[in-house]
Design a protein around this motif. Structure first.
Motif, PDB file in Angstrom:
ATOM      1  N   VAL A 161       2.666  -8.479   6.667  1.00 13.33           N
ATOM      2  CA  VAL A 161       2.663  -7.194   5.966  1.00 13.33           C
ATOM      3  C   VAL A 161       1.862  -7.374   4.686  1.00 13.33           C
ATOM      4  CG1 VAL A 161       4.075  -5.526   4.720  1.00 13.33           C
ATOM      5  CG2 VAL A 161       4.823  -6.362   6.939  1.00 13.33           C
ATOM      6  N   SER A 162       0.932  -6.474   4.436  1.00 11.80           N
ATOM      7  CA  SER A 162       0.096  -6.535   3.237  1.00 11.80           C
ATOM      8  C   SER A 162       0.518  -5.444   2.268  1.00 11.80           C
ATOM      9  CB  SER A 162      -1.381  -6.374   3.604  1.00 11.80           C
ATOM     10  OG  SER A 162      -1.791  -7.400   4.491  1.00 11.80           O
ATOM     11  N   VAL A 163       0.476  -5.750   0.987  1.00  9.98           N
ATOM     12  CA  VAL A 163       0.898  -4.827  -0.072  1.00  9.98           C
ATOM     13  C   VAL A 163      -0.272  -4.597  -1.008  1.00  9.98           C
ATOM     14  CG1 VAL A 163       2.498  -4.443  -1.980  1.00  9.98           C
ATOM     15  CG2 VAL A 163       3.283  -5.605   0.084  1.00  9.98           C
ATOM     16  N   ASP A 164      -0.489  -3.341  -1.377  1.00 11.53           N
ATOM     17  CA  ASP A 164      -1.562  -3.003  -2.312  1.00 11.53           C
ATOM     18  C   ASP A 164      -1.247  -1.647  -2.922  1.00 11.53           C
ATOM     19  OD1 ASP A 164      -3.829  -3.230  -3.774  1.00 11.53           O
ATOM     20  OD2 ASP A 164      -5.216  -3.393  -2.097  1.00 11.53           O
ATOM     21  N   SER A 165      -2.117  -1.175  -3.800  1.00  8.64           N
ATOM     22  CA  SER A 165      -1.938   0.124  -4.441  1.00  8.64           C
ATOM     23  C   SER A 165      -3.290   0.793  -4.581  1.00  8.64           C
ATOM     24  CB  SER A 165      -1.279  -0.024  -5.819  1.00  8.64           C
ATOM     25  OG  SER A 165      -2.147  -0.699  -6.711  1.00  8.64           O
ATOM     26  N   THR A 166      -3.263   2.098  -4.793  1.00  8.69           N
ATOM     27  CA  THR A 166      -4.482   2.866  -5.008  1.00  8.69           C
ATOM     28  C   THR A 166      -4.190   3.984  -5.993  1.00  8.69           C
ATOM     29  OG1 THR A 166      -6.183   4.225  -3.923  1.00  8.69           O
ATOM     30  CG2 THR A 166      -3.968   4.322  -3.003  1.00  8.69           C
ATOM     31  N   SER A 167      -5.133   4.253  -6.861  1.00  9.42           N
ATOM     32  CA  SER A 167      -4.994   5.328  -7.841  1.00  9.42           C
ATOM     33  C   SER A 167      -5.534   6.625  -7.270  1.00  9.42           C
ATOM     34  CB  SER A 167      -5.732   4.972  -9.135  1.00  9.42           C
ATOM     35  OG  SER A 167      -5.160   3.834  -9.743  1.00  9.42           O
ATOM     36  N   VAL A 168      -4.891   7.716  -7.618  1.00  9.56           N
ATOM     37  CA  VAL A 168      -5.263   9.039  -7.120  1.00  9.56           C
ATOM     38  C   VAL A 168      -5.450   9.967  -8.311  1.00  9.56           C
ATOM     39  CG1 VAL A 168      -4.576  10.976  -5.664  1.00  9.56           C
ATOM     40  CG2 VAL A 168      -3.945   8.645  -5.005  1.00  9.56           C
ATOM     41  N   ARG A 169      -6.622  10.559  -8.400  1.00  9.21           N
ATOM     42  CA  ARG A 169      -6.864  11.543  -9.457  1.00  9.21           C
ATOM     43  C   ARG A 169      -6.013  12.782  -9.213  1.00  9.21           C
ATOM     44  NH1 ARG A 169     -11.793  11.564 -12.138  1.00  9.21           N
ATOM     45  NH2 ARG A 169     -10.972  13.455 -13.090  1.00  9.21           N
TER      46      ARG A 169
END
Length: 328
Positions: free
Chosen positions: A95-103
């Motif tokens: 399982v991979s974990v990451d994040s992303t920003s959203v305007r």
């Protein structure tokens, strides 16, 4: 509306999971309403611009609000993950974990709060901020009252943004989506925070929401291994994985490695790291790309964080549905 999003087979999986109350929508219009919700998040348009084939936009939005409050979209995603597990097509080996920003659009900052809730948030913010010190000169009563009014306005503004899961940065209002994905670029869990929130503190919260229900026995909540980038390397995260018996696939930071080598034998052993397994961490980034194909998720325009999170869960459910293979 040029095309519909759901095929007959996909609708057959979704329909039993949608609650129809005693005074709910007619079954023949239920599919149109679901198509309307999908259309809204897929295009990022306003609810008022919904095609007439989906029915009155207010009716579709009311249905979406009821389903959102009832947790239907979260249950829908969990059910699709359970269906994949029943067919033997769920994989928790990595399982991979990451994040992303959203305007966030400016409309997203217009969420209304109950006055009592706003006062409670303001009180908490004032206690965390503490007393203001460092005044260069004593202020008169009028100046103190004006300064306190300005501080109250700033506290209320920050409280509204925190309640709406919005953060302010150089790019304006942003939210951050923390997620986990499996080896087949399918999302397993979502956590929504303000845009300035750090990645590492949300690591345990993201993994805590991983829940794969199999045909028998308890749900599986622990993957075999977890991959993440250097932002998630901390003693707390590695201890959390070690306590649960999960293999950590997180590279060591360059400065930490240099500091450890500088200390010699007192610098402890290097962090265990599997470079070959780490090459598959890109699956969560590809999962983010799949999610942001929908314009309503690539930029947030929903005032309530629950609405945006429901859109993420709906998109995640469709990703899982379209990854299912027929049972032999």
């Amino acid at each position: 509306m040029t095309r519909r999003e759901l095929s007959d087979d996909e609708w057959a999986l979704i329909e039993p999971l949608l609650p129809i109350g005693r005074f709910g929508p007619y079954p023949q219009r239920l599919r149109d309403q679901v198509e309307g919700v999908i259309w809204r998040f897929r295009t990022g348009s306003q609810w008022r611009e919904m095609p007439a084939e989906c029915g009155p936009w207010q009716t579709v939005y009311d249905a979406f609000a009821r389903w959102r409050e009832a947790g239907v979209f979260a249950a829908l995603m969990d059910a699709m993950i359970a269906e994949a597990a029943r067919r033997g097509q769920a994989d928790l080996s990595l399982v991979s974990v990451d994040s992303t920003s959203v305007r966030a659009h400016q409309d997203a900052a217009g969420m209304r709060l109950d006055p009592q809730v706003l006062e409670a948030l303001e009180k908490v913010a004032a206690e965390e901020k503490g007393a203001v010190t460092g005044q260069t000169a004593p202020l008169s009563d009028e100046e103190q009252a004006a300064a306190e009014a300005r501080r109250r306005v700033r506290r209320r503004r920050r409280a509204r943004l925190t309640a709406a899961a919005l953060g302010r940065s150089r790019g304006g209002l942003t939210s951050k989506v923390h997620l986990s994905g499996d080896r087949w670029c399918r999302p397993l869990s979502f956590v929504l925070t303000p845009g300035q929130a750090g990645d590492s503190p949300q690591f345990a919260a993201v993994l805590a929401k991983v829940n794969v229900r199999g045909p028998v026995g308890r749900p599986r909540i622990r993957p075999d291994a977890v991959a993440a980038d250097r932002a998630y390397l901390s003693r707390a995260n590695r201890a959390h994985l070690r306590k649960r018996g999960i293999r950590a696939v997180i590279p060591e930071k360059t400065d930490q490695a240099a500091h450890r080598k500088k200390r010699g034998s007192a610098g402890r052993r290097p962090v265990a790291f599997d470079a070959e397994l780490y090459k598959e961490r890109n699956t969560v980034e590809r999962c983010i790309n799949k999610i942001k194909i929908w314009r309503g998720l690539a930029m947030r325009s929903d005032k309530k964080p629950e609405s945006y999170l429901a859109g993420l869960q709906l998109r995640g459910a469709l990703i899982w549905i379209r990854s299912l293979k027929p049972v032999a």
